[in-house]
Design a protein around this motif. Sequence first.
Motif, short mmCIF file in Angstrom:
data_model
loop_
_atom_site.label_atom_id
_atom_site.label_comp_id
_atom_site.label_asym_id
_atom_site.label_seq_id
_atom_site.Cartn_x
_atom_site.Cartn_y
_atom_site.Cartn_z
N ALA A 386 0.88 -1.28 -0.14
CA ALA A 386 0.01 -0.01 0.09
C ALA A 386 0.94 1.37 -0.07
O ALA A 386 0.37 2.12 -0.10
N ASN A 387 2.25 0.91 0.26
CA ASN A 387 3.13 2.27 0.25
C ASN A 387 2.37 3.22 1.42
O ASN A 387 2.66 4.45 1.09
N ALA A 388 2.16 2.52 2.34
CA ALA A 388 1.75 3.34 3.66
C ALA A 388 2.64 4.37 4.23
O ALA A 388 4.05 4.05 4.29
N ARG A 389 2.15 5.39 4.52
CA ARG A 389 2.88 6.30 5.06
C ARG A 389 3.27 6.18 6.35
O ARG A 389 4.26 6.74 7.17
N LEU A 390 2.49 5.36 7.15
CA LEU A 390 2.52 5.11 8.54
C LEU A 390 1.90 3.80 8.97
O LEU A 390 0.91 3.58 8.27
N VAL A 391 2.44 3.16 9.96
CA VAL A 391 1.68 2.07 10.61
C VAL A 391 1.14 2.01 11.92
O VAL A 391 2.12 2.63 12.57
N VAL A 392 -0.20 2.12 12.43
CA VAL A 392 -0.64 2.51 13.99
C VAL A 392 -0.83 0.99 14.11
O VAL A 392 -1.71 0.27 13.70
N ALA A 393 0.13 0.41 15.10
CA ALA A 393 -0.09 -1.00 15.59
C ALA A 393 -0.22 -1.00 16.89
O ALA A 393 0.40 -0.32 17.93
N GLU A 394 -0.53 -2.20 17.58
CA GLU A 394 -0.47 -2.62 18.73
C GLU A 394 1.15 -2.74 19.31
O GLU A 394 2.03 -2.84 18.25
N PRO A 395 1.51 -2.36 20.35
CA PRO A 395 2.80 -2.32 20.68
C PRO A 395 3.39 -3.61 20.27
O PRO A 395 4.75 -3.60 19.92
N ARG A 396 3.31 -4.76 20.41
CA ARG A 396 3.75 -6.20 20.15
C ARG A 396 4.08 -6.09 18.70
O ARG A 396 5.00 -6.81 18.29
N ILE A 397 3.06 -5.59 17.84
CA ILE A 397 3.09 -5.71 16.38
C ILE A 397 4.16 -4.51 15.99
O ILE A 397 5.09 -4.89 15.18
N ALA A 398 4.13 -3.34 16.74
CA ALA A 398 4.97 -2.25 16.28
C ALA A 398 6.38 -2.70 16.64
O ALA A 398 7.33 -2.07 15.81
N ALA A 399 6.73 -3.45 17.67
CA ALA A 399 8.01 -3.81 17.84
C ALA A 399 8.86 -4.81 16.77
O ALA A 399 10.12 -4.84 16.77
N GLU A 400 7.84 -5.53 15.97
CA GLU A 400 8.40 -6.40 14.98
C GLU A 400 8.40 -5.79 13.53
O GLU A 400 9.00 -6.24 12.71
N LEU A 401 7.80 -4.65 13.48
CA LEU A 401 7.82 -3.82 12.07
C LEU A 401 9.06 -2.96 11.94
O LEU A 401 9.76 -2.62 12.97
N ALA A 402 9.27 -2.16 10.98
CA ALA A 402 10.35 -1.44 10.79
C ALA A 402 9.87 -0.21 11.06
O ALA A 402 8.97 0.15 11.87
N ASP A 403 10.71 0.95 10.58
CA ASP A 403 10.23 2.45 10.98
C ASP A 403 8.88 2.55 10.38
O ASP A 403 8.20 1.96 9.86
N ASN A 404 8.65 4.00 10.72
CA ASN A 404 7.27 4.80 10.23
C ASN A 404 5.95 3.74 10.99
O ASN A 404 4.95 3.46 10.33
N THR A 405 6.21 3.34 12.34
CA THR A 405 5.16 2.63 13.05
C THR A 405 5.17 3.52 14.31
O THR A 405 6.16 3.95 14.80
N THR A 406 3.91 3.60 14.79
CA THR A 406 3.63 4.37 15.83
C THR A 406 2.18 3.25 16.66
O THR A 406 1.84 2.29 16.05
N THR A 407 1.93 3.88 17.76
CA THR A 407 0.68 3.05 18.42
C THR A 407 -0.19 4.12 18.47
O THR A 407 -0.17 5.26 18.65
N ALA A 408 -1.56 3.49 18.88
CA ALA A 408 -2.57 4.19 19.16
C ALA A 408 -2.69 5.18 20.25
O ALA A 408 -3.09 6.41 20.52
N SER A 409 -2.06 4.55 21.30
CA SER A 409 -1.77 5.28 22.51
C SER A 409 -1.01 6.73 22.36
O SER A 409 -1.41 7.68 22.91
N ASP A 410 0.13 6.67 21.63
CA ASP A 410 0.97 7.57 21.03
C ASP A 410 0.05 8.64 20.26
O ASP A 410 0.12 10.06 20.65
N LEU A 411 -0.69 8.29 19.45
CA LEU A 411 -1.45 9.29 18.68
C LEU A 411 -2.66 10.04 19.66
O LEU A 411 -3.01 11.17 19.33
N LEU A 412 -2.82 9.22 20.44
CA LEU A 412 -4.09 9.80 21.31
C LEU A 412 -3.55 10.74 22.59
O LEU A 412 -4.63 11.05 23.41
N ALA A 413 -2.21 10.64 22.70
CA ALA A 413 -1.86 11.57 23.69
C ALA A 413 -2.17 13.02 23.55
O ALA A 413 -2.09 13.24 22.31
#
Length: 871
Positions: A386-413
């Motif tokens: 999808a050439n996604a600019r960002l992946v918003v993931a659960e922490p356990r998933i974000a830890a396994e993915l590359a850069d351009n990843t954040t979590t919902a809690s970070d976005l909701l802060a």
Amino acid sequence: MDIHQAVGGAVRLHQPLDPTELVDRLRTEIGVDPTLMRSWLQPVPFAAGSAAAKQLVRGQMSHPLPGPGAARISCTQYSDGVVDVVLLACADLTGALRLLRELGGEPIEDSVAGSVIVDLPIRDSFRTEYVVVACAAVCARYLDVAAIAVDLVRLHAPRPADDAAPLGELLRCELTPGHSVSQIAAGLVPVQDDSALRSIRLIDATATPGGFFQDDDSRHDVVLTLTATSDPALLRLRISGNALESEFTAALAESMAFVHSGIQGPDTLLRDLAMTRHQPEAPSNGAPGDRLELRIVAAATTQPTATAVVHESNSLSYADLDQLSDTVAAHLHATGIRPGDFVVLAIDRGPELIAVALGIWKCGAAYVPVDVEFPIERIRHVATDANARLVVAEPRIAAELADNTTTASDLLAASSAQRPHHALSDLLPAYAIYTSGTTGVPKGTVVSHRSVLALFDALRTEFALTSADVWSAFHSPAFDFSVWEIWGALVTGGRVVVVDKPVARDPGRFHTLLREHRVTVLNQTPSAFAHLDAVDARSERLAAVRLVVLGGEAMQSHSVSSWLDRHPRRSCQVVDMYGITETTVHVTAHRVTKSSAMRRPGAVGAAISGWEFAVLGADLRPAPVGCPGEIYVAGAGLAQYYIGKPVLTATRFVAGPDGRRWYRSGDLGRTLGDGTLEHLGRIDGQVKVNGYRIELDEIRDCIMRYPGILDAAVVCANTDGEHALSRIDAFYVGADIDPADLRAALARFLPHYMQPSTFTELTVVPLTTNGKVDKAALPAPDQSRVTDSNDAQQDTAVQALTTAWRTVLDAEPAADDNFFLAGGNSLAAIHFCNELGNAGISLALTVLYQNPTFGDLLAVVAAVKRSAAAV
């Protein structure tokens, strides 16, 4: 210029002349060494309009020159007095062609073998970069690539000072939807991977009308020659090339002219250019349209304290949801998310997911949902594809993915940044949902805000949807049914009750949740509804439910009939809906009665307002009433395209006989006497398992990637009996393959619902005379199991477990067999627990998920029985 790069000119003269004198004058104009110039003067006994004349001119145009300084003149006089002149030289032919025009000559362009001519209107001034982008974008679609190389050659044409197209350079560019015409033409979006790069040559011969560029077409997939015409408002584009199939060339030419006409300026974005006349056109003035987030913000304005989302003991009001999504939008905008971008969502269902998706829309971007239970490799593939600019993931998933990843809690802060305020088009994508693909990888279907709102507007009155309704959000966000049940509720001002996976997997708990929250709009696949109906039959009736929407798979007559016995139509409507991801969830609606459920279980009703279906035969003519054919769909719900798959987009979204854009569903159906539709299954290798569309070729492709596999076949079997479960069976050819290792390899990419239940080794895959897998000749799947004698004690618990296992999975259990790896799924788990319950053993679904192997289950059940005996 080398021997294969001669400039040519082909001109037809309609007045008599002296060929010898003409050749002498042309030699002077060309100005090459007379000893290197050859000329042919020949009268022929056929007319200029004959096929022989065309063939002769084609041969003269393609004649090789003996050296870089050579030139060639062919002068042919036909029986009707017409004279054709063909010039070839590695020199400037401008003067010679001007002389021929002064003598009344007209360019000969339609004699180039395999070529098609199209005219390009010029609005104000000619800019080569517009032609470059239009040709590159359209060629990339037909060549099925996301990047392309453009070799631009100018024949004696000066480059305008403000023209961004490169001169004498090979332009290599990613055709990124969010970039502008000038960025693409200037090569500012470089190619990341050259492995699949395709090449086109664009020859700008506008300064030499009638000229052409003699080239070896085999070096380029497509060759385009641009020339002037007698009309100063038109340019002429000739298209040829070894990669083009004849049936595509005319459509390619039409698309190039259309895309070129749609470029409004250098800032025009590629995504705003419709590829054919049959695609919806974006507003040329960029005026904002009605969008999903605007409807929800309007609800937050009129009813700020009303409950929007409920999840477990938590709830959000419309004002809360609006504020949280503003915070998300501010964070996203600060990280560079812009209109048209894709953002992958890999977070658990709940209020956070809804707030983040709404915030993505407020940025003008689209969300791409994936199930958090998907293998990490599949999530990674979706994000990359999808050439996604960002992946918003659960922490356990974000830890396994590359850069351009954040979590919902970070976005909701909390954020000090301000949310963007764009004037956004309703033709921008709202979401892209990935489904199983015929090419071996999942494909992303892009749907616009306009299409989604058209669905809700079409059914709001039909189903009497109001702000008083309470909707269940039961399905995974990666399943397009979730679009209907989440956003349908919020767009109409209603309330969404989010159903956790453990609750969704337990019909008893789900029934309790529906009763406690007084859900009025229930959305289910027929398989899941059958289990809920069984619970409802022995529990307190769900009196608040007024509308049941069934979709995703064929209706099960028995459960609907049973439900209607307890919930009469005057208090609860049951609607069976046929739909496809590519048509925005639903296409038809059928209000089910007891008699229709039993008499016509395949009937799916009439098209909803704004949608249209047609059943066509192989000749693309309407099939007679009652006769089967392929279902085509048109109207407001058609998706925009498949991400990165232009050829698939072109072959599935086609121009119908009426000139409109239609979607070829691949489904078999027939029109009934009352004009409604009956669905008869699939035409191709696609199957449905628990509402999920699965392409068996994708599973086979994964198997073929495993080391040592020489061939494979995948089939889907519906087991007979009361439960009617679908089972995927895999057959493979290969030496020393451990089925357990093969299963583990597939589990790293395929979601659980696509993993085969059985693996059977073959010496060869049987084929029919047509070269297809001969399913009838495949052996019975290998389901043999050796039960561990230490665990298989002959007591009632073992007997009950073994019997339930056999009944549900149609296999003999071994101690280390995993229920879900042996073919079980969430619905099979319900069947299994029900079978044990019938045998007097109470087993909660959560226990099965926590102890999925037969040996562990045996230990748990034995412990329960020992405890009960001790009391």
